[in-house]
Design an enzyme around this catalytic site. Structure first.
Site, PDB file in Angstrom:
ATOM      1  N   LYS A  68       3.562  28.535 -14.765  1.00  0.00           N
ATOM      2  CA  LYS A  68       4.354  27.679 -15.657  1.00  0.00           C
ATOM      3  C   LYS A  68       4.999  28.527 -16.755  1.00  0.00           C
ATOM      4  O   LYS A  68       4.352  29.421 -17.315  1.00  0.00           O
ATOM      5  CB  LYS A  68       3.418  26.608 -16.256  1.00  0.00           C
ATOM      6  CG  LYS A  68       4.109  25.498 -17.028  1.00  0.00           C
ATOM      7  CD  LYS A  68       3.079  24.444 -17.469  1.00  0.00           C
ATOM      8  CE  LYS A  68       3.697  23.263 -18.178  1.00  0.00           C
ATOM      9  NZ  LYS A  68       2.703  22.229 -18.536  1.00  0.00           N
ATOM     10  N   SER A 143       4.075  17.464 -17.191  1.00  0.00           N
ATOM     11  CA  SER A 143       5.120  18.400 -17.528  1.00  0.00           C
ATOM     12  C   SER A 143       5.190  19.622 -16.616  1.00  0.00           C
ATOM     13  O   SER A 143       6.192  20.324 -16.627  1.00  0.00           O
ATOM     14  CB  SER A 143       4.922  18.884 -18.967  1.00  0.00           C
ATOM     15  OG  SER A 143       3.688  19.582 -19.094  1.00  0.00           O
ATOM     16  N   SER A 167      -0.717  16.638 -17.459  1.00  0.00           N
ATOM     17  CA  SER A 167       0.379  17.438 -16.888  1.00  0.00           C
ATOM     18  C   SER A 167       0.040  18.333 -15.700  1.00  0.00           C
ATOM     19  O   SER A 167       0.937  18.959 -15.140  1.00  0.00           O
ATOM     20  CB  SER A 167       1.007  18.307 -17.970  1.00  0.00           C
ATOM     21  OG  SER A 167       1.839  17.514 -18.772  1.00  0.00           O
TER      22      SER A 167
HETATM   23  N1  GLN Z   1       2.923  13.411 -20.386  1.00  0.00           N
HETATM   24  C1  GLN Z   1       2.089  13.686 -21.511  1.00  0.00           C
HETATM   25  C2  GLN Z   1       2.946  14.041 -22.697  1.00  0.00           C
HETATM   26  O1  GLN Z   1       4.113  13.911 -22.611  1.00  0.00           O
HETATM   27  C3  GLN Z   1       1.143  14.805 -21.182  1.00  0.00           C
HETATM   28  C4  GLN Z   1       1.784  16.126 -21.214  1.00  0.00           C
HETATM   29  C5  GLN Z   1       0.853  17.250 -20.887  1.00  0.00           C
HETATM   30  O2  GLN Z   1      -0.233  17.077 -20.364  1.00  0.00           O
HETATM   31  N2  GLN Z   1       1.295  18.440 -21.248  1.00  0.00           N
HETATM   32  O3  GLN Z   1       2.492  14.435 -23.706  1.00  0.00           O
END
Ligand code: GLN
Length: 475
Positions: A68, A143, A167
């Site tokens: 990532k 994400s 995410s």
């Molecule tokens: N979708 C969640 C957010 O927008 C989790 C994101 C994540 O785990 N980085 O914060």
């Protein structure tokens, strides 16, 4: 398709060690596929094979890994999906990536992601959305959407992402692969560009559970550069279990009931998977996590609060973008942030700054922390009676690009089933459990802190019984 690409990462590692597969050839096969990617899964692909300098006899020797974007990698663009870090090449490498490289896994590519890991669809990336390989009109989840799409499409044998509030698990579910969110502290956060420091955890994206165990084994461990990292108690074993005999699984009605908004197709698949688990010898009973429905509300105070502090460092002075301020320092800061941050990041900074401001701190941030403690206690008492808590990973399958962009609350609800585990800091895994209308559904198992070996074992037994075949999207 190239038969090298058919090998799981574990099989590839074994073949390389046995001398049946050439590391450089495997790297080049994936490098070519990654370079020809049509899903926008990558922000950078290695220009050449680094396999000559690989440590001999290293356990992961020659099995390339996609990472990532937010993991700092020396000399390689590390931009966390943000324009404010465009072109930033760090002078150092994140501990987790350094560990994998010591274990012999060369860096294949950096993967696209929501900006600073904020999002559930990968549409918040400054580098454009990622497409879901199962249906290119749909999102891969977020994400870590680039990592999930890359592994599902066979553009990388495996990948690393981060999970702050879902995410890893949610994009793994939406792309039909395995995603493990480790216990908080199991992996060092050093060199991970921070979103919410008390929640961020690195973890693997893989085709199967065995690969997840193997990759995770080489990521864990205490790091003196991250004081929240811990020595993992014991070794991470490759999973062997073939049944679930004697395991008690709890289905938390507070999450899987009406409040969760679980789609009918996902629910059907979840119930079928529960039946399979029963057939493998597990006992299934309803359980309570009474505070878990408040997890999202608490998360959307705590995570933005921490983000607003973590993102204060992006001011145009030290990294990436700088927009001229006509010799006025404050104007340079604010113009840089105005241009460099996307809408969702700005929304979170404002939310977080507000929640931490004097006069509101106790009412918002303080209350959210109390709720967080209650959620952790709920899990603790549930684990007195149950080995694992099980839920669908995501209430829905992959949705159309753009479908939730104008409605942040609808977007946040994607993580209703994933966020409670993040707040509690416990381990959770998502495995593909079948299809609904031709799109993958994920099944989540959550266990106590440091239960990864047992969790991987159970997931492995269940994976065998489910028999999910994701090969069709690895074209
Ligand atoms: N979708 C969640 C957010 O927008 C989790 C994101 C994540 O785990 N980085 O914060």
């Amino acid at each position: 398709m190239n038969e090298l690409i058919d090998l799981t990462a574990t099989q590839a590692a074994e073949r390389i060690r046995a001398g049946d597969v050439d590391a450089a050839e495997l790297f080049e096969a994936y490098r070519e596929r990654a370079a020809a990617d049509e899903l926008n899964a990558f922000t950078w692909v290695a220009p050449e094979s680094p396999t000559n300098g690989l440590p001999a006899n290293a356990p992961l020797r020659g099995v390339p890994v996609a990472v990532k974007d937010l993991f700092c990698t020396e000399g390689v663009p590390s931009q966390a999906g943000s324009k404010i870090l465009e072109g930033y090449r760090p002078p150092y490498t994140a501990t987790v990536i350094a560990k994998l490289s010591d274990a012999g896994a060369p860096l294949l590519a950096k993967t696209n992601q929501d900006e600073f890991a904020m999002g559930s669809s990968n549409e918040n990336s400054a580098f454009g959305p990622v497409l879901n390989p199962w249906d290119r009109t749909r999102v891969p989840g977020g994400s870590s959407g680039g990592s999930a799409a890359a592994v599902a499409a066979g553009l990388a044998p495996w990948a690393i992402g981060t999970d702050t509030g879902g995410s890893i698990r949610q994009p793994a579910a939406l792309c039909g692969i395995v995603g493990l969110k480790p216990t908080y502290g199991a992996c060092s956060r050093y060199g991970m560009i921070a979103f919410a420091s008390s929640l961020d955890q690195a973890g693997p994206f893989t085709r199967d559970v065995t690969d997840a165990a193997l990759l995770f084994r080489h990521m864990v461990g205490r790091d003196r550069r991250d004081s929240t990292s811990l020595d993992y108690p014991g070794e991470i074993e490759l999973p062997r279990a073939e049944d679930l005999k004697g395991l008690r699984l709890g289905v938390p009605e507070d999450l899987t009931g009406a409040a969760g908004g679980i789609e009918p197709g996902v629910r059907e698949n979840f119930e079928a998977t529960i039946k399979l688990a029963e057939g493998l010898g597990a006992s299934i009973e309803p359980c309570r996590l009474p505070h878990a429905p408040q997890a999202l509300s608490a998360y959307y105070l705590i995570a933005p609060a921490e983000a607003s502090a973590n993102l204060a460092r992006f001011d145009g002075v030290r990294y990436g973008l700088r927009v001229d301020g006509d010799k006025d320092l404050i104007r340079m800061y604010s113009r840089t942030r105005e241009v460099g941050f996307g809408a969702e990041v700005k929304r979170r900074i404002m939310l977080g700054t507000y929640a931490l401001s004097s006069g509101y701190y106790d009412a918002y941030y303080g209350t959210a922390q109390k709720v967080r403690t209650k959620i952790a206690e709920d899990f603790r008492s549930a684990f007195d009676r149950f080995d694992f808590i099980v839920t669908p990973t995501s209430p829905c399958v992959a949705f159309e690009l753009g479908a939730k962009l104008d409605d942040p609350l609808a977007m946040y609800l994607n993580d209703f089933l994933a966020v409670p585990m993040s707040l509690a800091g416990i381990a959770a895994i998502s495995i593909p459990s079948g299809l609904s209308d031709g799109l993958p559904v994920g099944f989540q198992l959550a266990g106590p802190a440091f239960s990864e070996n047992r969790l991987l074992d159970a997931a492995h037994a269940l994976e065998r019984a489910i028999g999910f075949d994701g090969s069709r999207v690895r074209v």
